[in-house]
Design a protein around this motif. Structure first.
Motif, PDB file in Angstrom:
ATOM      1  N   ALA A  57     -41.338 135.342  27.689  1.00  0.00           N
ATOM      2  CA  ALA A  57     -40.218 134.643  27.054  1.00  0.00           C
ATOM      3  C   ALA A  57     -40.431 134.540  25.550  1.00  0.00           C
ATOM      4  N   GLU A  58     -41.654 134.226  25.157  1.00  0.00           N
ATOM      5  CA  GLU A  58     -41.973 134.140  23.728  1.00  0.00           C
ATOM      6  C   GLU A  58     -41.770 135.509  23.064  1.00  0.00           C
ATOM      7  N   PHE A  59     -42.194 136.568  23.750  1.00  0.00           N
ATOM      8  CA  PHE A  59     -42.098 137.916  23.196  1.00  0.00           C
ATOM      9  C   PHE A  59     -40.641 138.343  23.022  1.00  0.00           C
ATOM     10  N   VAL A  60     -39.836 138.093  24.054  1.00  0.00           N
ATOM     11  CA  VAL A  60     -38.417 138.480  23.990  1.00  0.00           C
ATOM     12  C   VAL A  60     -37.698 137.705  22.894  1.00  0.00           C
ATOM     13  N   LYS A  61     -37.935 136.411  22.828  1.00  0.00           N
ATOM     14  CA  LYS A  61     -37.215 135.580  21.860  1.00  0.00           C
ATOM     15  C   LYS A  61     -37.630 135.872  20.409  1.00  0.00           C
ATOM     16  N   PHE A 115     -38.793 139.031  19.386  1.00  0.00           N
ATOM     17  CA  PHE A 115     -39.068 140.453  19.555  1.00  0.00           C
ATOM     18  C   PHE A 115     -39.293 141.162  18.220  1.00  0.00           C
ATOM     19  N   ARG A 116     -38.412 140.919  17.276  1.00  0.00           N
ATOM     20  CA  ARG A 116     -38.527 141.616  15.985  1.00  0.00           C
ATOM     21  C   ARG A 116     -39.831 141.251  15.278  1.00  0.00           C
ATOM     22  N   GLN A 117     -40.205 139.969  15.316  1.00  0.00           N
ATOM     23  CA  GLN A 117     -41.456 139.553  14.671  1.00  0.00           C
ATOM     24  C   GLN A 117     -42.652 140.227  15.335  1.00  0.00           C
ATOM     25  N   PHE A 118     -42.641 140.285  16.684  1.00  0.00           N
ATOM     26  CA  PHE A 118     -43.740 140.937  17.389  1.00  0.00           C
ATOM     27  C   PHE A 118     -43.806 142.426  17.056  1.00  0.00           C
ATOM     28  N   MET A 119     -42.650 143.014  16.774  1.00  0.00           N
ATOM     29  CA  MET A 119     -42.597 144.440  16.429  1.00  0.00           C
ATOM     30  C   MET A 119     -42.831 144.657  14.935  1.00  0.00           C
ATOM     31  N   GLY A 120     -43.494 143.707  14.304  1.00  0.00           N
ATOM     32  CA  GLY A 120     -43.899 143.876  12.912  1.00  0.00           C
ATOM     33  C   GLY A 120     -42.820 143.570  11.896  1.00  0.00           C
ATOM     34  N   GLY A 121     -41.747 142.871  12.323  1.00  0.00           N
ATOM     35  CA  GLY A 121     -40.666 142.530  11.398  1.00  0.00           C
ATOM     36  C   GLY A 121     -39.785 143.715  11.039  1.00  0.00           C
ATOM     37  N   ASP A 122     -39.880 144.800  11.802  1.00  0.00           N
ATOM     38  CA  ASP A 122     -39.095 146.015  11.551  1.00  0.00           C
ATOM     39  C   ASP A 122     -37.595 145.696  11.636  1.00  0.00           C
ATOM     40  N   GLU A 123     -36.893 145.898  10.531  1.00  0.00           N
ATOM     41  CA  GLU A 123     -35.472 145.544  10.454  1.00  0.00           C
ATOM     42  C   GLU A 123     -34.606 146.361  11.423  1.00  0.00           C
ATOM     43  N   ARG A 124     -35.096 147.510  11.856  1.00  0.00           N
ATOM     44  CA  ARG A 124     -34.326 148.329  12.801  1.00  0.00           C
ATOM     45  C   ARG A 124     -34.314 147.717  14.208  1.00  0.00           C
ATOM     46  N   VAL A 125     -35.296 146.885  14.474  1.00  0.00           N
ATOM     47  CA  VAL A 125     -35.451 146.335  15.826  1.00  0.00           C
ATOM     48  C   VAL A 125     -34.405 145.251  16.062  1.00  0.00           C
ATOM     49  N   PRO A 126     -33.622 145.372  17.141  1.00  0.00           N
ATOM     50  CA  PRO A 126     -32.586 144.357  17.386  1.00  0.00           C
ATOM     51  C   PRO A 126     -33.197 143.033  17.833  1.00  0.00           C
ATOM     52  N   LYS A 127     -32.462 141.967  17.608  1.00  0.00           N
ATOM     53  CA  LYS A 127     -32.875 140.673  18.149  1.00  0.00           C
ATOM     54  C   LYS A 127     -32.442 140.625  19.603  1.00  0.00           C
ATOM     55  N   LEU A 128     -33.332 140.207  20.472  1.00  0.00           N
ATOM     56  CA  LEU A 128     -33.023 140.146  21.903  1.00  0.00           C
ATOM     57  C   LEU A 128     -32.636 138.734  22.292  1.00  0.00           C
ATOM     58  N   HIS A 174     -41.591 142.312  39.956  1.00  0.00           N
ATOM     59  CA  HIS A 174     -41.591 141.480  38.740  1.00  0.00           C
ATOM     60  C   HIS A 174     -42.320 142.154  37.582  1.00  0.00           C
ATOM     61  N   GLY A 175     -42.254 143.478  37.550  1.00  0.00           N
ATOM     62  CA  GLY A 175     -42.939 144.224  36.503  1.00  0.00           C
ATOM     63  C   GLY A 175     -42.360 144.065  35.116  1.00  0.00           C
ATOM     64  N   PHE A 176     -41.029 144.036  35.002  1.00  0.00           N
ATOM     65  CA  PHE A 176     -40.426 143.961  33.666  1.00  0.00           C
ATOM     66  C   PHE A 176     -40.821 142.680  32.956  1.00  0.00           C
ATOM     67  N   GLN A 177     -40.686 141.555  33.662  1.00  0.00           N
ATOM     68  CA  GLN A 177     -40.978 140.285  32.999  1.00  0.00           C
ATOM     69  C   GLN A 177     -42.479 140.125  32.743  1.00  0.00           C
ATOM     70  N   GLN A 178     -43.313 140.870  33.468  1.00  0.00           N
ATOM     71  CA  GLN A 178     -44.753 140.724  33.267  1.00  0.00           C
ATOM     72  C   GLN A 178     -45.314 141.748  32.285  1.00  0.00           C
ATOM     73  N   SER A 179     -44.474 142.692  31.849  1.00  0.00           N
ATOM     74  CA  SER A 179     -44.992 143.804  31.050  1.00  0.00           C
ATOM     75  C   SER A 179     -45.556 143.406  29.683  1.00  0.00           C
ATOM     76  N   PRO A 180     -45.021 142.404  28.982  1.00  0.00           N
ATOM     77  CA  PRO A 180     -45.662 142.060  27.711  1.00  0.00           C
ATOM     78  C   PRO A 180     -47.100 141.568  27.893  1.00  0.00           C
ATOM     79  N   ALA A 181     -47.305 140.618  28.793  1.00  0.00           N
ATOM     80  CA  ALA A 181     -48.652 140.059  28.978  1.00  0.00           C
ATOM     81  C   ALA A 181     -49.609 141.057  29.610  1.00  0.00           C
ATOM     82  N   MET A 182     -49.122 141.828  30.579  1.00  0.00           N
ATOM     83  CA  MET A 182     -50.003 142.773  31.274  1.00  0.00           C
ATOM     84  C   MET A 182     -50.347 143.967  30.375  1.00  0.00           C
ATOM     85  N   GLY A 183     -49.384 144.421  29.559  1.00  0.00           N
ATOM     86  CA  GLY A 183     -49.678 145.495  28.612  1.00  0.00           C
ATOM     87  C   GLY A 183     -50.666 145.046  27.556  1.00  0.00           C
TER      88      GLY A 183
END
Length: 405
Positions: free
Chosen positions: A80-84, A86-99, A359-368
């Motif tokens: 949830a933290e990662f999705v909310k 998302f852009r910051q986690f992706m390095g602040g890349d302006e191309r990355v959409p807000k989820l 439940h792979g999608f929701q677990q993918s940030p932490a598990m990756g």
């Protein structure tokens, strides 16, 4: 995949070879490239770069805090933290959409005392972990959602905080794109065999369908429902098989005046808001392993089980029309329906990210992230994911999680 469409690798040695480039292969690849202490080379081998039949492409992209086990809750909280952010986690890349995380929540309904007690026990764990789950009486549920028929229901759990739907495919697309931009090599090809060293304690090389043999430091099994085909190249058995799951999109003649939480009916049917439509799904009554190529739909399931259940639970849905449907595969862990993660007990550089059972999608940030940590440091640094280890498979020890859909 025809031989002419196979791509050849740029190198003959990679620090990490990832078998499978969908959600988990791309998650591990991206988190490795994001880790400042990892500077190795990464090869991601994907047999179907269209991802047409990958579990990733058939996901319903839901997220919940409502698990009974603390580590599963912690894993979802990071998601949830990662999705909310998302852009910051992706390095602040302006191309990355807000989820957006559309938090309409899950509504687990209990029609017997035993399950009601399980819900109450799970709610206590979730509350202790900071989740907003409430155990509700039928009267309380009807105050918030007057459209339900709860004649047979004695209670339910519901949580409106960080629980609902998110756009998982955008997450996947950006992990893949960003990992490639940072140097991870994606290859349209297939791993067909692997070799071990003389003592059998490490994978030494992988051989591709196109004939090349590549030396490797670490191999990650990110093969989704095909995980056992990859592990068997080393003579390793894992309890993961493809199970078919059905999704139905329907339109209602009388739409509800508010979001429909992801409602888990005691029958096993679940349903939720899906934009201007609604989505429903369920496992088949008989649930065997299926062929890897079998995506045939069973329309009788809609007619005989799903539609009658929906109309019973929400009388306003008497008049509904099926708009779309599909069948996808769960990478189903027959031991305990939870992930198998981390290194093999004997082949120390062969890693699992397998058996997520829906439940792979929701677990993918932490598990990756955790897998990237273990490859880099030899241990988990953020969330201790050791309870998902392959060791429990060897011992036949189940990871207990009561909230499995």
């Amino acid at each position: 995949m025809s031989m002419s469409s196979l791509q050849t690798p740029k190198q003959s040695l990679y620090d990490v070879v990832i078998v499978g480039g969908a959600m988990y292969g791309s998650s591990v690849a991206w988190f490795l490239t994001d880790n400042p202490d990892f500077d190795g080379s990464i090869l991601v081998v994907e047999r179907d770069p269209s991802y047409e039949f990958a579990s990733t492409s058939h996901t319903n992209s839901c997220m919940r805090q409502q698990f009974s086990n603390e580590v599963n809750i912690r894993v979802s909280q990071f998601a949830a933290e990662f999705v909310k952010n998302f852009r910051q986690f992706m390095g602040g890349d302006e191309r990355v959409p807000k989820l957006m995380l559309h938090s309409f929540g899950y509504m687990y309904l209990a029609d017997n005392e035993e399950f009601a007690k399980t819900l109450q026990a799970s709610q206590a764990v979730q509350q202790r972990m900071g989740a907003g789950t409430r155990y509700m009486t039928p009267e309380q549920i009807l105050q918030d959602y007057p459209f339900y028929n709860l004649d047979d229901i004695i209670g339910g759990n519901h949580n409106l905080i960080d629980e609902g739907y998110f756009d998982g495919n955008t997450l996947f697309d950006w992990w893949k794109r960003s990992a490639r931009e940072r140097g991870a090599e994606y290859l349209s090809n297939e791993v067909v065999s692997m070799s071990r060293n003389a003592s059998g304690t490490k994978v030494e090389s992988v051989t591709l369908k196109s004939g090349e043999t590549i030396a490797c430091g670490t191999v990650v099994n990110a093969s989704g429902p095909r995980a056992i085909l990859t592990s068997r190249m080393l003579g390793i058995e894992i309890p993961v098989e493809p199970r078919k799951r059905y999704t139905f999109i329907f339109d209602a003649e009388q739409p509800l005046d508010r979001d429909l939480p992801l409602t888990i009916d005691p029958s096993g049917v679940h349903m939720r808001t899906d934009g201007k439509y609604y989505m429903a799904g369920c496992p088949p009554d008989e649930d065997p392993a299926v062929d890897y190529e079998d995506f045939a739909q069973d329309q009788s399931l809609w007619e005989e089980k799903v539609w009658p259940t929906i109309a019973n639970r929400i009388p306003q849905f008497e008049a509904i029309k099926l708009v779309n449907s599909w069948a996808g595969h769960y990478a189903y862990n027959t031991l305990d329906q939870n992930a198998i993660l981390g290194p093999h007990t004997e082949v120390s550089n062969f890693f699992f990210v397998n058996g997520f059972s829906g439940h792979g999608f929701q677990q993918s940030p932490a598990m990756g992230r955790g897998t990237a940590e273990f490859i880099t440091y030899g241990e988990y640094r953020t969330i201790d994911l050791s309870s998902f280890s392959y060791e429990r498979v060897v011992e036949g020890r189940m990871f207990e999680e009561k909230a499995v859909i």
